[in-house]
Design a protein around this motif. Structure first.
Motif, PDB file in Angstrom:
ATOM      1  N   LEU A   8     -18.515 -20.234 -22.768  1.00  0.00           N
ATOM      2  CA  LEU A   8     -18.617 -19.224 -23.827  1.00  0.00           C
ATOM      3  C   LEU A   8     -19.384 -19.838 -24.983  1.00  0.00           C
ATOM      4  O   LEU A   8     -19.171 -20.999 -25.330  1.00  0.00           O
ATOM      5  N   PHE A   9     -20.267 -19.070 -25.593  1.00  0.00           N
ATOM      6  CA  PHE A   9     -21.095 -19.552 -26.691  1.00  0.00           C
ATOM      7  C   PHE A   9     -20.712 -18.907 -28.006  1.00  0.00           C
ATOM      8  O   PHE A   9     -20.329 -17.741 -28.049  1.00  0.00           O
ATOM      9  N   ALA A  13     -25.307 -20.287 -31.106  1.00  0.00           N
ATOM     10  CA  ALA A  13     -25.371 -21.559 -30.380  1.00  0.00           C
ATOM     11  C   ALA A  13     -26.764 -21.869 -29.844  1.00  0.00           C
ATOM     12  O   ALA A  13     -27.256 -22.994 -30.003  1.00  0.00           O
ATOM     13  N   ILE A  14     -27.416 -20.922 -29.216  1.00  0.00           N
ATOM     14  CA  ILE A  14     -28.727 -21.200 -28.625  1.00  0.00           C
ATOM     15  C   ILE A  14     -29.747 -21.498 -29.714  1.00  0.00           C
ATOM     16  O   ILE A  14     -30.543 -22.434 -29.590  1.00  0.00           O
ATOM     17  N   ALA A  30     -27.692 -31.833 -27.434  1.00  0.00           N
ATOM     18  CA  ALA A  30     -26.451 -31.472 -26.753  1.00  0.00           C
ATOM     19  C   ALA A  30     -25.532 -30.786 -27.750  1.00  0.00           C
ATOM     20  O   ALA A  30     -25.582 -31.060 -28.938  1.00  0.00           O
ATOM     21  N   GLY A  31     -24.725 -29.907 -27.244  1.00  0.00           N
ATOM     22  CA  GLY A  31     -23.732 -29.238 -28.076  1.00  0.00           C
ATOM     23  C   GLY A  31     -22.407 -29.967 -28.002  1.00  0.00           C
ATOM     24  O   GLY A  31     -22.278 -31.014 -27.369  1.00  0.00           O
ATOM     25  N   THR A  32     -21.416 -29.405 -28.660  1.00  0.00           N
ATOM     26  CA  THR A  32     -20.073 -29.964 -28.652  1.00  0.00           C
ATOM     27  C   THR A  32     -19.232 -29.194 -27.647  1.00  0.00           C
ATOM     28  O   THR A  32     -19.186 -27.973 -27.679  1.00  0.00           O
ATOM     29  N   GLN A  33     -18.564 -29.900 -26.763  1.00  0.00           N
ATOM     30  CA  GLN A  33     -17.715 -29.263 -25.770  1.00  0.00           C
ATOM     31  C   GLN A  33     -16.307 -29.132 -26.316  1.00  0.00           C
ATOM     32  O   GLN A  33     -15.717 -30.098 -26.798  1.00  0.00           O
ATOM     33  N   VAL A  34     -15.769 -27.929 -26.248  1.00  0.00           N
ATOM     34  CA  VAL A  34     -14.387 -27.671 -26.632  1.00  0.00           C
ATOM     35  C   VAL A  34     -13.707 -27.044 -25.426  1.00  0.00           C
ATOM     36  O   VAL A  34     -14.112 -25.985 -24.961  1.00  0.00           O
ATOM     37  N   VAL A  35     -12.693 -27.702 -24.892  1.00  0.00           N
ATOM     38  CA  VAL A  35     -11.993 -27.194 -23.719  1.00  0.00           C
ATOM     39  C   VAL A  35     -10.824 -26.345 -24.177  1.00  0.00           C
ATOM     40  O   VAL A  35      -9.939 -26.819 -24.891  1.00  0.00           O
ATOM     41  N   SER A  36     -10.838 -25.079 -23.778  1.00  0.00           N
ATOM     42  CA  SER A  36      -9.761 -24.155 -24.117  1.00  0.00           C
ATOM     43  C   SER A  36      -8.648 -24.247 -23.092  1.00  0.00           C
ATOM     44  O   SER A  36      -8.865 -24.713 -21.974  1.00  0.00           O
TER      45      SER A  36
END
Length: 55
Positions: A8-9, A13-14, A30-36
């Protein structure tokens, strides 16, 4: 750009990911990964179990 099927963005984000490429010295970002918390997908539950193996 490479993402997982359940990614999900944020709305911008793009735009934020491609913005650094205005500088010719930039070759990758690179973006930041957040695990839900896992949730049960329509496919019956395989995705959260698979994700838990790697996160």
């Amino acid at each position: 750009m490479t993402v997982d099927a359940d990614t999900l963005f944020e709305p911008n984000a793009i735009r934020r990911l491609i913005e650094p490429f205005n500088d010719p010295r930039i070759g990758a970002v690179a973006g930041t990964q957040v695990v839900s918390p896992p949730r049960r997908p329509p496919c019956g539950g395989f995705t959260p179990a698979w994700r838990d193996m790697f996160h």
